[in-house]
Design an enzyme around this catalytic site. Structure first.
Site, PDB file in Angstrom:
ATOM      1  N   CYS A  39       1.441  -1.317   0.125  1.00 59.05           N
ATOM      2  CA  CYS A  39       0.233   0.192   0.180  1.00 59.05           C
ATOM      3  C   CYS A  39       0.497   1.463  -0.440  1.00 59.05           C
ATOM      4  CB  CYS A  39      -1.413  -0.050   0.327  1.00 59.05           C
ATOM      5  SG  CYS A  39       0.021  -0.531   2.704  1.00 59.05           S
TER       6      CYS A  39
ATOM      7  N   HIS B 149      19.096   0.317  -2.930  1.00 62.81           N
ATOM      8  CA  HIS B 149      17.871   0.826  -2.522  1.00 62.81           C
ATOM      9  C   HIS B 149      16.809  -0.673  -2.167  1.00 62.81           C
ATOM     10  CE1 HIS B 149      14.417   3.075  -3.183  1.00 62.81           C
ATOM     11  NE2 HIS B 149      13.265   1.567  -3.785  1.00 62.81           N
TER      12      HIS B 149
END
Lengths: 422, 271
Positions: A50, A99
Site C-alpha cells: 500500500c 535502495h
C-alpha cells in the site's frame, strides 16, 4: 547486465496514484509476465504494497528500459505518461542495490522499522521465482536483501521501537497481554486515530471487537468493518467487564468513565488487566484510573511520549543500519563484478595453465632426460590440448548472449572457479 | 575433589551472574547465550560435586548448612534451566543468578566437614523431608525472581516511560501466569515438607509440633502462599499483589532458613 529499479512510494506519490499503479491480485501475475516480455528486461520482481510499487529488474540498457517500462505502466494501468514521470524514481546498479536493501530493512518505510515489508518483499520474490521471472542476478540480490534485513534486525534495535501512536499502542498491549488473539477490544466513540489503533490491534491478532457509539447506527457500520459487534453506548461500562483493551475517542466534554465505576468493573472482572487508550482531547477518562491496580491508562500525550523516546533511539539504530547496508552493498558488488566475462575467462585460463604446468613437470620428472626438441614437442602438445579445450567456452563467454550471466555462473561452478573470490 | 568441583561450580555461577548483570545493561543474543552456557557448565559441575559428596559421605548430602544451601541452589538452578528451556523468559537469568550466587557463596563460607550422620537424621524421613522442602523452596525462589521482574515491568507501564529493560522483559500476563504456576508447584511441596517434618518429629521426639522456630516460620510461609493461592481463586487477586506476596513469601523462607540459625537454636540444629 544492470540492476535497475523503477518505482514510486509514499514520498513521491499520493495514495490515489499508488492505488492506480498497484499490482494486486491477478494484476500481479499479468504485470509480471508483461514486464518480463519487454525486450529490454531480462529479469523482474514486482513489489506492490500500500505504500510502494517497485519493479526490480535486470536490464541491458537502463535508459531504454526506463522508457519501455513507463510505456508499459501507462498502458497497463491506464495512466498518462506525464503524471507517471513526477511520481517515479529510478536507481541503477550500486544505488539500486542499496535502495533494495534499504527497503527490505524497512529503512525506507513510512514507519521506519515496521516489520511487514520484509514479508511482502519475500512474497514478491517468491512469486517471481515461481513464475520464472528471475535469474542468477536477481535471485542472488533478493536473497541477499532478505538476509541483510534479517542481519539488521538482529544487530540493531531498529525494529524494537514503535514510532507511531497506533504502533506504540500495540507495543504496549503486547507487554501487558501475552496472547492478543484471546483478547477483546472495545472502540468507544469513533475517530480516525482510534480506528487505526484498533486496526493495528486486529492485525496483531485481536479477534473480538466491540463498538460503542452514541449513535448506534454509526457504531453498527463501524463494527461491520472489523467483523465486530455494536453495543449500546449506555452499556459500555457494563461491557468493560469483558473487554481487555479500550480505545476511547468520544469527543465528550467531560469524563465518561470515573474511578468508582472502574473500581467496580475491576472487581467484576476479577482484576484481570485492562489497557485503556484515551485518544480524546480533552480527555474522556479520569486519569486517576491509572492508579487502580491492573489498569493501564494511556492518553495521547503519554503515547506521544513513548513515540518520542522511541524515535530518538531509532535514529541511532538507523545510522547503524545504514553502515551495515553500505558494507553489504560493497560485498554484493564484488560478487556482481565476478560475474563479468573477462575475469572468468582469465580465471579459466589460469586454471588450465596451472594444470598444464603441473602435469608437464610430473611427466618430465618421470621420463629419462629428453632432448630440447622432444621437450618442446611435448609442451606444444599440452598447450594445444588446453587451448582447444578452453577455446569454445571462451568464445561463448565473449559473445553477447541473453543468458551470459547464467553461462558465467555455470562455468564457474563446473570448473570450480569460485574459490578465488576474496 | 568434591571441593574443587564445588568451587568450580561457584566460579561458573559467578561468571554467569556477571554476564547476567551485563545483560541487563547491554544485552545481545551473545550475552544471553554465553550466560546460559556458563550456567549449564556450572550446573554440571555442581551436580558432580553433590554426587561426589554423596558417595564420600554415604548419605544424602543435605545434613548440614553447607550442604543444604548448596542443594537449595542446585534445585533453583535446575528449575531455572527447565523454565529457560520451556518458556525462554528474557532476562530471567539476570534476576535469578545473583540469588543463586549469593546462596552458593554462603554455602561456601559454611563448614564443609563431613561428619558421621547424627542418629536423628538416620531415618528415611530425612531424605524425603529435605528434598520436598528444597524443591518447594526452589520454586518459591523462582517465583521471587519472576515477582521482581513483574514489579519492574509494571513500573515501566504505569510510569508511562517504557524504556530500558521494557522491550526485553516479558509481558505482565506471562510473568503473572508463570508466577502463579510456580507457586502452585511450590505449595504442595512445602505442604508435604511440613507434613513429613511433623511425622518425623513425632517419631524422633514424640510430638508433631514442638514450637521449634523453624516450624513456626514454615507455617507462616505456608500461610502466605496459601493466601496468594486462595485470594487468586476466590477474588481474582493477581498481578502486583501476587508479585509482592511472592517476594514477601520468599523473604520469610530466607528468614526461616538463615535467620533462625543466626538467632539461636531449635530442633533443626543440623541445618
Amino acid at each position: 547486465m544492470n540492476i535497475f529499479v523503477v518505482g514510486l512510494n509514499h514520498k513521491t506519490a499520493d495514495v490515489d496514484v499508488r492505488e492506480k499503479l498497484a499490482f494486486n491480485g491477478p494484476k500481479l501475475e499479468e504485470g509480471l509476465t508483461r514486464i518480463k516480455t519487454l525486450p529490454e528486461v531480462k529479469e523482474a520482481v514486482i513489489l506492490s504494497t500500500c505504500n510502494r510499487v517497485e519493479m526490480y529488474t535486470n536490464v541491458k540498457d537502463p535508459a531504454k528500459a526506463y522508457e519501455s517500462i513507463k510505456d508499459f505502466l501507462s498502458e497497463f494501468h491506464g495512466i498518462e505518461r506525464n503524471s507517471l514521470e513526477t511520481a517515479l524514481y529510478t536507481h541503477e546498479n550500486a544505488d539500486a542495490v542499496k535502495h533494495i536493501f534499504r527497503v527490505a530493512a524497512s529503512l525506507d518505510s513510512m514507519v521506519v522499522g515496521e516489520p511487514q515489508i520484509l514479508g511482502q518483499l519475500k512474497d514478491a520474490f517468491e512469486f517471481s521465482l515461481q513464475k520464472k521471472a528471475t535469474g542468477v542476478l536477481l535471485n542472488k540480490l533478493m536473497k541477499k536483501a532478505i538476509s541483510v534485513a534479517k542481519r539488521i534486525r538482529t544487530d540493531t534495535k531498529i525494529a524494537e521501537n514503535a514510532v507511531s501512536i497506533s504502533f506504540a499502542a500495540v507495543e504496549l498491549a503486547k507487554k501487558i497481554f501475552d496472547d492478543l488473539p484471546t483478547k477483546t477490544v472495545m472502540l468507544l466513540g469513533a475517530g480516525e486515530m482510534a480506528e487505526l489503533a484498533a486496526k493495528h490491534l486486529v492485525n496483531n491478532g485481536v479477534t473480538e471487537v466491540l463498538v460503542a457509539n452514541r449513535t448506534f447506527e454509526t457504531g453498527c457500520n463501524l463494527a461491520k468493518e472489523f467483523n465486530g459487534k455494536a453495543v449500546r453506548f449506555e452499556d459500555f461500562v457494563h461491557e468493560m467487564v469483558r473487554t481487555d483493551i479500550v480505545i476511547c475517542s468520544t469527543g465528550a466534554s467531560k469524563y465518561v468513565l470515573i474511578k468508582e465505576q472502574m473500581h467496580h468493573v475491576m472487581k467484576e472482572r476479577r482484576h484481570k488487566p485492562v489497557f485503556i487508550i484515551d485518544i480524546s482531547v480533552p480527555r474522556n477518562i479520569d486519569p486517576e484510573i491509572n492508579n487502580i491496580d491492573n489498569v493501564y491508562l494511556y492518553d495521547v500525550d503519554d503515547l506521544q511520549g513513548v513515540v518520542d523516546v522511541n524515535r530518538q533511539g531509532r535514529q541511532k539504530e538507523a545510522e547503524k543500519a545504514e553502515g551495515i547496508i553500505a558494507e553489504e552493498v560493497e560485498t554484493f558488488q564484488r560478487w556482481q563484478s565476478s560475474l563479468d566475462a573477462v575475469p572468468t575467462i582469465v580465471a579459466l585460463r589460469e586454471k588450465a595453465d596451472l594444470i598444464k604446468k603441473e602435469e608437464l613437470e610430473r611427466l618430465l620428472n618421470k621420463l629419462p632426460p629428453l632432448g630440447e626438441k622432444e621437450r618442446k614437442d611435448i609442451e606444444y602438445m599440452a598447450n594445444a590440448i588446453i587451448n582447444k579445450l578452453i577455446h569454445p567456452p571462451t568464445i561463448a563467454l565473449k559473445e553477447d548472449s541473453e543468458d551470459k550471466d547464467i553461462l558465467i555462473a555455470t562455468l564457474k561452478r563446473l570448473y570450480g572457479l569460485n574459490e578465488k573470490e576474496k | 575433589m568434591g571441593t574443587i568441583l564445588f568451587e568450580l561450580a561457584l566460579t561458573f555461577y559467578f561468571a554467569a551472574t556477571i554476564i547476567g548483570i551485563i545483560e541487563l545493561f547491554k544485552g545481545t543474543k551473545t550475552t544471553a547465550r554465553v550466560m546460559l552456557l556458563l550456567v549449564v557448565i556450572g550446573f554440571a559441575l555442581h551436580t558432580a560435586s553433590i554426587i561426589y559428596r554423596y558417595i564420600a559421605a554415604g548419605y544424602i548430602p543435605i545434613s548440614n548448612p553447607h550442604e543444604a544451601t548448596s542443594f537449595f541452589s542446585w534445585c533453583t538452578v535446575l528449575l531455572f534451566l527447565i523454565l529457560e528451556l520451556r518458556y525462554k523468559i528474557g532476562l530471567l537469568g539476570s534476576f535469578i543468578m545473583p540469588l543463586v550466587f549469593v546462596l552458593m557463596l554462603s554455602s561456601a563460607m559454611l563448614s564443609r566437614e563431613i561428619k558421621p550422620l547424627s542418629p536423628v537424621l538416620q531415618s528415611y524421613w530425612f531424605g524425603i523431608h529435605t528434598v520436598f522442602a528444597f524443591i518447594g523452596n526452589a520454586a518459591f525462589a523462582m517465583a521471587f525472581g519472576i515477582g521482581i521482574m513483574y514489579l519492574v515491568q509494571e513500573r515501566y507501564l504505569k510510569s508511562k516511560h517504557p524504556s530500558g529493560l521494557f522491550q526485553r522483559l516479558p509481558s505482565l500476563q506471562s510473568l503473572d501466569e508463570i508466577n502463579y504456576r510456580l507457586i502452585t508447584i511450590g505449595f504442595p511441596f512445602l505442604t508435604l515438607a511440613i507434613i513429613t517434618g511433623a511425622l518425623w518429629a513425632d517419631k524422633a521426639w514424640g510430638g508433631y509440633l514442638r514450637g521449634d522456630p523453624r516450624e513456626v516460620w514454615a507455617l507462616i510461609t505456608w500461610l502466605i502462599y496459601a493466601i496468594v493461592l486462595h485470594a487468586r481463586l476466590i477474588s481474582g487477586w493477581r498481578g502486583k499483589r501476587a508479585a509482592i506476596l511472592s517476594i514477601i513469601g520468599f523473604l520469610t523462607i530466607l528468614i526461616a532458613f538463615f535467620g533462625i540459625k543466626l538467632l539461636g537454636k531449635g530442633l533443626h540444629v543440623f541445618l
